[in-house]
Motif scaffolding. Sequence first.
Motif, PDB file in Angstrom:
ATOM      1  N   UNK A  38       8.532   2.202  -8.948  1.00 18.09           N
ATOM      2  CA  UNK A  38       8.712   1.300  -7.805  1.00 18.09           C
ATOM      3  C   UNK A  38       7.601   1.405  -6.768  1.00 18.09           C
ATOM      4  N   UNK A  39       7.114   2.616  -6.411  1.00 15.46           N
ATOM      5  CA  UNK A  39       6.046   2.660  -5.402  1.00 15.46           C
ATOM      6  C   UNK A  39       4.801   1.874  -5.777  1.00 15.46           C
ATOM      7  N   UNK A  40       4.549   1.677  -7.076  1.00 12.79           N
ATOM      8  CA  UNK A  40       3.379   0.897  -7.477  1.00 12.79           C
ATOM      9  C   UNK A  40       3.486  -0.555  -7.014  1.00 12.79           C
ATOM     10  N   UNK A  41       4.728  -1.055  -6.828  1.00 13.81           N
ATOM     11  CA  UNK A  41       4.911  -2.431  -6.391  1.00 13.81           C
ATOM     12  C   UNK A  41       4.380  -2.658  -4.986  1.00 13.81           C
ATOM     13  N   UNK A  42       4.556  -1.669  -4.115  1.00 16.59           N
ATOM     14  CA  UNK A  42       4.178  -1.842  -2.716  1.00 16.59           C
ATOM     15  C   UNK A  42       2.805  -1.254  -2.419  1.00 16.59           C
ATOM     16  N   UNK A  43       2.157  -0.693  -3.442  1.00 15.53           N
ATOM     17  CA  UNK A  43       0.866  -0.042  -3.241  1.00 15.53           C
ATOM     18  C   UNK A  43      -0.155  -0.994  -2.629  1.00 15.53           C
ATOM     19  N   UNK A  44      -0.215  -2.217  -3.129  1.00 13.77           N
ATOM     20  CA  UNK A  44      -1.199  -3.162  -2.618  1.00 13.77           C
ATOM     21  C   UNK A  44      -0.649  -4.148  -1.616  1.00 13.77           C
ATOM     22  N   UNK A  45       0.666  -4.222  -1.444  1.00 14.54           N
ATOM     23  CA  UNK A  45       1.254  -5.245  -0.575  1.00 14.54           C
ATOM     24  C   UNK A  45       1.666  -4.716   0.785  1.00 14.54           C
ATOM     25  N   UNK A  46       1.858  -3.401   0.928  1.00 10.99           N
ATOM     26  CA  UNK A  46       2.248  -2.860   2.224  1.00 10.99           C
ATOM     27  C   UNK A  46       1.185  -3.112   3.286  1.00 10.99           C
ATOM     28  N   UNK A  47      -0.053  -3.320   2.841  1.00  6.08           N
ATOM     29  CA  UNK A  47      -1.156  -3.499   3.779  1.00  6.08           C
ATOM     30  C   UNK A  47      -1.107  -4.844   4.474  1.00  6.08           C
ATOM     31  N   UNK A  48      -0.369  -5.822   3.909  1.00  8.85           N
ATOM     32  CA  UNK A  48      -0.168  -7.068   4.651  1.00  8.85           C
ATOM     33  C   UNK A  48       0.504  -6.775   5.997  1.00  8.85           C
ATOM     34  N   UNK A  49       1.463  -5.841   5.995  1.00 13.85           N
ATOM     35  CA  UNK A  49       2.143  -5.484   7.233  1.00 13.85           C
ATOM     36  C   UNK A  49       1.166  -4.807   8.190  1.00 13.85           C
ATOM     37  N   UNK A  50       0.402  -3.826   7.686  1.00 16.07           N
ATOM     38  CA  UNK A  50      -0.536  -3.104   8.544  1.00 16.07           C
ATOM     39  C   UNK A  50      -1.572  -4.043   9.149  1.00 16.07           C
ATOM     40  N   UNK A  51      -2.203  -4.884   8.330  1.00 11.26           N
ATOM     41  CA  UNK A  51      -3.277  -5.740   8.828  1.00 11.26           C
ATOM     42  C   UNK A  51      -2.748  -6.743   9.860  1.00 11.26           C
ATOM     43  N   UNK A  52      -1.577  -7.305   9.623  1.00 13.67           N
ATOM     44  CA  UNK A  52      -1.037  -8.267  10.582  1.00 13.67           C
ATOM     45  C   UNK A  52      -0.576  -7.599  11.865  1.00 13.67           C
TER      46      UNK A  52
END
Length: 584
Positions: free
Chosen positions: A449-463
């Motif tokens: 499961x952590x692989x799913x958010x590995x590249x997408x969590x950064x949308x939250x950080x950048x915004x």
Amino acid sequence: MVFLFEDTRGARPRLRFLRSGGALSWADVFAFLLLAAAAVLVVHGAGQMSQPLAQLDVAPVVLDPANLPEYALRTTLRMFAALAASLVFTFTVAMLAARSRKAEMVIIPALDILQSVPVLGFLTFTVTFFMGLFPGRQLGAECAAIFAIFTSQAWNMAFSFYQSLRTLPKDLTEVSRQFGFSPWLRFVRLEVPFATPGLVWNIMMSMSGGWFFVVASEAITVGDTTVALPGIGSWLALAIAQRDVAAVGWAVAAMAVVIALYDQLVFRPVVAWADKFRFEQTASQQRPRSWLYDLVRRTRLVRRLLAPFGWPLRWLAAIPRPHLPPLPRLRISAATGRLLDRLWLGVVILAVAWAVWLVAGFIATSLHWSDVLAAFGFGLATLARVVVLIAVASLIWVPIGMWIGLRPAWAGRVQPLAQFLAAFPANVLFPFAVTAIVVWRLDPDIWLSPLMVLGTQWYILFNVIAGAGAIPTDMREAASIYGIRGWQWWRQLGLPGIFPYYVTGALTASGGSWNASIVAEAVSWGDRHVEAAGLGAFIARATKAGDFPRVALGIAVMSIFVIAFNRILWRPLYGFAERRLRID
């Protein structure tokens, strides 16, 4: 053209351009050399993309480090080509959705659907189309790869621009109307500048998102069709298939170098330039800095070379608004207006129902209701993972993003690291994930499961970084003067200030997590294969087998889940941000 050294009697030597009589500094020479090098690389890469398709069989991708510079160039050109298409898409579609309620009723649900369609889903149906446009040429496969990268970049940029236009301060809108701005002038003088700070960070996130799906975009396998375009993605796919850890390390090193280069040469200057568009009434004490931006501002030659590219835009902006006699307005009652809106909504619903009927008919030809129920069950499993991962990512990255966004100097330091981490493909971690799960007999449903958010969590950080940076300085100074700190500061200034940006980031992160589930729920390392029960693994299996009915079923179910999730949670939050948390 003749250049010669000018004697400045002890001062820094300058070059004099004899024909024009203007003095050129070393900054001009350096900037010109950078532009010339970029032009040579673009021309070389474009020439390689137009080679015959048979050249891929003659010179296939090989794990030779000497080829990595060429592969890195090809991948980077694909990224920027897709980014240019994403910008055109963003300015066109998001602006139309923000200005027209009827268009919004079609465009926003369509964006929800499109961001839920995985990269593999697009490739399944577009590879044949693009290769048919350019038979026997690499350009067809290149277009398919660029389109696949486009689908991993465009949606968050469109949502960011749409969110900015919907939260545009009303006083600025009224001023533009009083000055008689034409739609084009309002677009270039008001809407784009206001949206630029947030859009720039989403552009950087889009580049990183393209890296995350680079393996699926360049190493294309759909049924019996297999194309490996020269690039870092194809290198990674080959290294994973051969279980070559050293080659994976070379690919990661090449990615790091490329990201550092375009961060310094492209994004850092753009962030420094975009800071002047922040909406505030007092000057900021800290501003992002860029050595290249400062250098370009001191040049004369570059401004002269780039001036012709700005003439069409200035010409369009200078077109006066025509004074035409007002058209007779059709007076309709409120009830009639509501009836027309319902008719339009009915037309949209009928069009969607017709499309659903076609997809359902295609699926029903070879599948049974048990397959549909199984797909929905897999969708519920993936939904649970997405909800938990987005909640955890929000708790971690919202405070960190706020801290970084309020400190431009730190944002400059963190920016390249964040881009690299966001670009880190999940495929790179396959060796460690597969080995750990097999050796320690872990549960794939949990540990993949952590692989799913590995590249997408950064949308939250950048915004969140963009939102924190957009909080007006006068508001922050007022909060400091009145001693507003701790939770009170978060409740009255911090969270309201970043909330519209956070909603955009969380919405695109959740959609990206669904997309990433195809990569993360079915992983391989050599001949070892590990799967988690979920919709992503279902689509990955069907794509690899060329089972188009199951691919269509998986994409349809994923679209239903994403649209329902967006409508139940994210859209109401968008409306709340638009009504209550805009700066007026």
